[in-house]
Design a protein around this motif. Sequence first.
Motif, mmCIF file in Angstrom:
data_model
loop_
_atom_site.group_PDB
_atom_site.id
_atom_site.type_symbol
_atom_site.label_atom_id
_atom_site.label_comp_id
_atom_site.label_asym_id
_atom_site.label_seq_id
_atom_site.Cartn_x
_atom_site.Cartn_y
_atom_site.Cartn_z
ATOM 1 N N LEU A 170 4.257 -67.983 87.452
ATOM 2 C CA LEU A 170 3.000 -68.712 87.643
ATOM 3 C C LEU A 170 2.646 -68.825 89.123
ATOM 4 C CD1 LEU A 170 3.508 -71.523 84.983
ATOM 5 C CD2 LEU A 170 1.870 -69.625 84.878
ATOM 6 N N TYR A 171 3.669 -68.945 89.966
ATOM 7 C CA TYR A 171 3.406 -68.995 91.402
ATOM 8 C C TYR A 171 2.728 -67.708 91.870
ATOM 9 C CZ TYR A 171 4.039 -68.706 96.404
ATOM 10 O OH TYR A 171 3.801 -68.538 97.758
ATOM 11 N N GLU A 173 0.738 -65.643 90.264
ATOM 12 C CA GLU A 173 -0.688 -65.653 89.913
ATOM 13 C C GLU A 173 -1.466 -66.568 90.850
ATOM 14 O OE1 GLU A 173 -2.495 -65.790 85.705
ATOM 15 O OE2 GLU A 173 -2.646 -67.867 86.382
ATOM 16 N N ASP A 174 -0.917 -67.738 91.094
ATOM 17 C CA ASP A 174 -1.574 -68.697 91.977
ATOM 18 C C ASP A 174 -1.681 -68.162 93.404
ATOM 19 O OD1 ASP A 174 -2.598 -71.449 92.523
ATOM 20 O OD2 ASP A 174 -0.793 -71.553 93.762
ATOM 21 N N ASP A 177 -4.523 -65.694 93.567
ATOM 22 C CA ASP A 177 -5.789 -66.434 93.408
ATOM 23 C C ASP A 177 -6.179 -67.115 94.711
ATOM 24 O OD1 ASP A 177 -6.068 -65.684 90.787
ATOM 25 O OD2 ASP A 177 -5.364 -67.585 89.940
ATOM 26 N N ARG A 178 -5.236 -67.817 95.321
ATOM 27 C CA ARG A 178 -5.541 -68.543 96.559
ATOM 28 C C ARG A 178 -5.819 -67.601 97.728
ATOM 29 N NH1 ARG A 178 -1.233 -71.393 98.399
ATOM 30 N NH2 ARG A 178 0.246 -70.593 96.841
ATOM 31 N N GLU A 183 -11.044 -63.312 90.136
ATOM 32 C CA GLU A 183 -10.452 -63.725 88.877
ATOM 33 C C GLU A 183 -10.170 -62.500 88.005
ATOM 34 O OE1 GLU A 183 -11.407 -66.470 84.922
ATOM 35 O OE2 GLU A 183 -12.871 -66.311 86.546
ATOM 36 N N GLN A 187 -2.869 -61.527 86.836
ATOM 37 C CA GLN A 187 -2.686 -62.613 85.877
ATOM 38 C C GLN A 187 -1.274 -62.603 85.311
ATOM 39 O OE1 GLN A 187 -6.396 -63.311 83.230
ATOM 40 N NE2 GLN A 187 -6.437 -61.126 83.704
#
Length: 463
Positions: A170-171, A173-174, A177-178, A183, A187
Amino acid sequence: MPIATVNPADGETLRTFDPLGEQEIERRIAAADTAFRGYRTTSFADRARLMNAAADLLEKEAGDVARMMTTEMGKTLKAAEAEAAKCVKAMRWYASHAESLLADEHPAESDVRDTGAVAARVRYRPLGPVLAVMPWNFPLWQVIRFAAPALMAGNVALLKHASNVPQTALYLEDLFDRAGFAEGCFQTLLVPSSAIEGILRDRRVVAATLTGSEGAGRSVASIAGDEVKKTVLELGGSDPYLVMPSADVEAAARTAVTARVQNNGQSCIAAKRFIAHTDVYDTFAERFTDGMRALTVGDPMEAATDVGPLSSEQGRADLEELVDDALSQGATALCGGRRPEGFDRGWFYEPTVLTGVTPAMRIHREEAFGPIATLYRVAGIDEAVELANDTSFGLSSNVWTQDEAEIERFVRDLEAGGVYVNGMTASHPALPFGGVKRSGYGRELADHGIREFCNATTVWRGA
């Protein structure tokens, strides 16, 4: 297997996660498809800006990310910190080199004329959404070494990470994104392994890359083959480490310890089978065993720890079965061969050196994914090469010799994706990485890696 963070140092379940449902999986695949249509047209300069932004974020957050990795899979904190730094380096390397690696190729003018064209060239174009099935042992690096070249080439990524490293997944993906990626460009899919087939069969997912076990590779390759989709596989390894009479035996023994126990011994490219010429065998065996015996097993968060726990209880049980099988058939443990004393919790195992291993023993054929080394004596280079190749794997190899003729012989005859001379195998963005035989096919890293998921398009122009 539940999607959860379970601390291997004490067996405590820290967090659990619900798998994505079918509707959310569909939404994410659709988002990847949409994102690719726009992202594929971006410039290398724009992609480099985004990749460097992600590298900057990771560099700032490396300490926290390292602790997260250590908590999830048990690698020592210093190893996790080094892994994060390596990822930053690779991201910046591809940001800097992708445009030149994928530049149009122009055949010689005489060859162009022979085709009847006035001009011809080869253009590398991205394929689309790529499914990445990644393992837990290098939870950041395994993903970045795929994602950095894939994203810089203009592809988008769907990550199915190992179920025991969900927070790292999950990190990632984040992070992208950041950094500003649109988008759908990168993913994470928190799904069980049973969901992989449906995702890979979706027409919008164009290819897959997998690092993991031979069984997982067979499964993904068969599905992709049925769908006629490109795959890259990096599977197991049982790398030989050969020491010849002209070698610096002291250096070879010191490096051998690191080569075996890197990442708590849970590395496909870790040296596993140590093959020493009889002229230097006794000295090498003594130095190597002393080095393995001197390692500190303990809390992976502690700076003094050399070897942390295995990633799972099942992983330790599998390792114990291999060692017990060898010992029951006459092998000898020069050190280790058991769980360390004083560890009532966690999945620890002592660094172990086994001699007297025969082809009848499972450990002679199977990959030992933990701090277990097998040690062999050979009488000459012919026997060394034969023994080194006596495996279904062919990921990498290590040779120690000052003899140029021996080096050329090893480079010619060792069945492996790499031959590292007077040093241990390591991966670097500038060098292609991958194996042969049942260690998989295709290459990651370097120009080979970034082109794996590109369409090499011939552009021919007549008068």
